[in-house]
Write a protein that holds these residues in place. Sequence first.
Motif, short mmCIF file in Angstrom:
data_model
loop_
_atom_site.label_atom_id
_atom_site.label_comp_id
_atom_site.label_asym_id
_atom_site.label_seq_id
_atom_site.Cartn_x
_atom_site.Cartn_y
_atom_site.Cartn_z
N ASP A 198 10.94 -3.64 -5.26
CA ASP A 198 11.38 -2.49 -4.48
C ASP A 198 10.60 -2.46 -3.18
O ASP A 198 9.37 -2.54 -3.18
N VAL A 199 11.34 -2.33 -2.07
CA VAL A 199 10.74 -2.30 -0.75
C VAL A 199 10.96 -0.90 -0.17
O VAL A 199 12.10 -0.45 -0.06
N THR A 200 9.86 -0.23 0.15
CA THR A 200 9.93 1.15 0.63
C THR A 200 9.95 1.19 2.15
O THR A 200 9.53 0.25 2.82
N GLY A 201 10.43 2.32 2.71
CA GLY A 201 10.57 2.48 4.15
C GLY A 201 9.29 2.84 4.84
O GLY A 201 8.26 3.05 4.31
N ARG A 246 10.31 -15.59 -18.56
CA ARG A 246 10.15 -14.33 -17.82
C ARG A 246 9.61 -14.61 -16.43
O ARG A 246 9.00 -15.64 -16.17
N LEU A 247 9.89 -13.66 -15.57
CA LEU A 247 9.38 -13.67 -14.20
C LEU A 247 8.80 -12.29 -13.97
O LEU A 247 9.48 -11.29 -14.19
N SER A 248 7.53 -12.21 -13.60
CA SER A 248 6.92 -10.90 -13.37
C SER A 248 6.48 -10.78 -11.92
O SER A 248 6.15 -11.78 -11.28
N VAL A 249 6.51 -9.54 -11.41
CA VAL A 249 6.18 -9.25 -10.02
C VAL A 249 5.04 -8.24 -9.98
O VAL A 249 5.14 -7.17 -10.58
N THR A 250 3.98 -8.57 -9.25
CA THR A 250 2.85 -7.66 -9.08
C THR A 250 2.40 -7.70 -7.64
O THR A 250 2.05 -8.77 -7.16
N PRO A 251 2.44 -6.58 -6.92
CA PRO A 251 3.00 -5.30 -7.31
C PRO A 251 4.53 -5.35 -7.26
O PRO A 251 5.09 -6.21 -6.58
N SER A 252 5.17 -4.42 -7.91
CA SER A 252 6.63 -4.40 -7.94
C SER A 252 7.22 -3.55 -6.82
O SER A 252 8.43 -3.46 -6.68
N GLN A 253 6.34 -2.93 -6.01
CA GLN A 253 6.79 -2.13 -4.88
C GLN A 253 5.88 -2.46 -3.68
O GLN A 253 4.66 -2.47 -3.81
N VAL A 254 6.53 -2.74 -2.53
CA VAL A 254 5.80 -3.08 -1.31
C VAL A 254 6.43 -2.37 -0.12
O VAL A 254 7.60 -2.00 -0.16
N PRO A 255 5.67 -2.17 0.97
CA PRO A 255 6.25 -1.57 2.16
C PRO A 255 7.15 -2.56 2.90
O PRO A 255 6.94 -3.78 2.80
N SER A 256 8.12 -2.04 3.64
CA SER A 256 9.03 -2.91 4.39
C SER A 256 8.27 -3.63 5.50
O SER A 256 7.17 -3.25 5.87
#
Length: 113
Positions: free
Chosen positions: A110-113, A4-14
């Motif tokens: 996920d990369v947010t705007g 497995r590969l885990s990402v923390t955090p899974s959402q970051v700003p662009s």
Amino acid sequence: MRMRLSVTPSQVPSGTVSLRVVNEGVTTHEVVVLPLPSGQTVGKRDEGPGQRIDEAGSLGEASHDCGAGEGKGISPGSTGWTTLKLSPGRYELVCNFPGHYAGGMYAELDVTG
């Protein structure tokens, strides 16, 4: 073998994003950053020859033992990293060593705007 590969955090700003990869496993790994096309789910890329997926379109990778960028892999117990400029969107982080993707080494960022 299930991996497995885990990402923390899974959402970051662009913008500038630094990925620190800690190998807590028992084999050498890497993390390649690939754009995730609209409607595509992580873990659905086709493996080709050598039990690897196509890295075309890669934005970079962390695969250097105790260092930044590309190398020969991150050894068990070691850390590697990469810093990228990411636009808003979805990205798939994968280990593309033979058989690792099929073994479950992928995650979404996920990369947010």
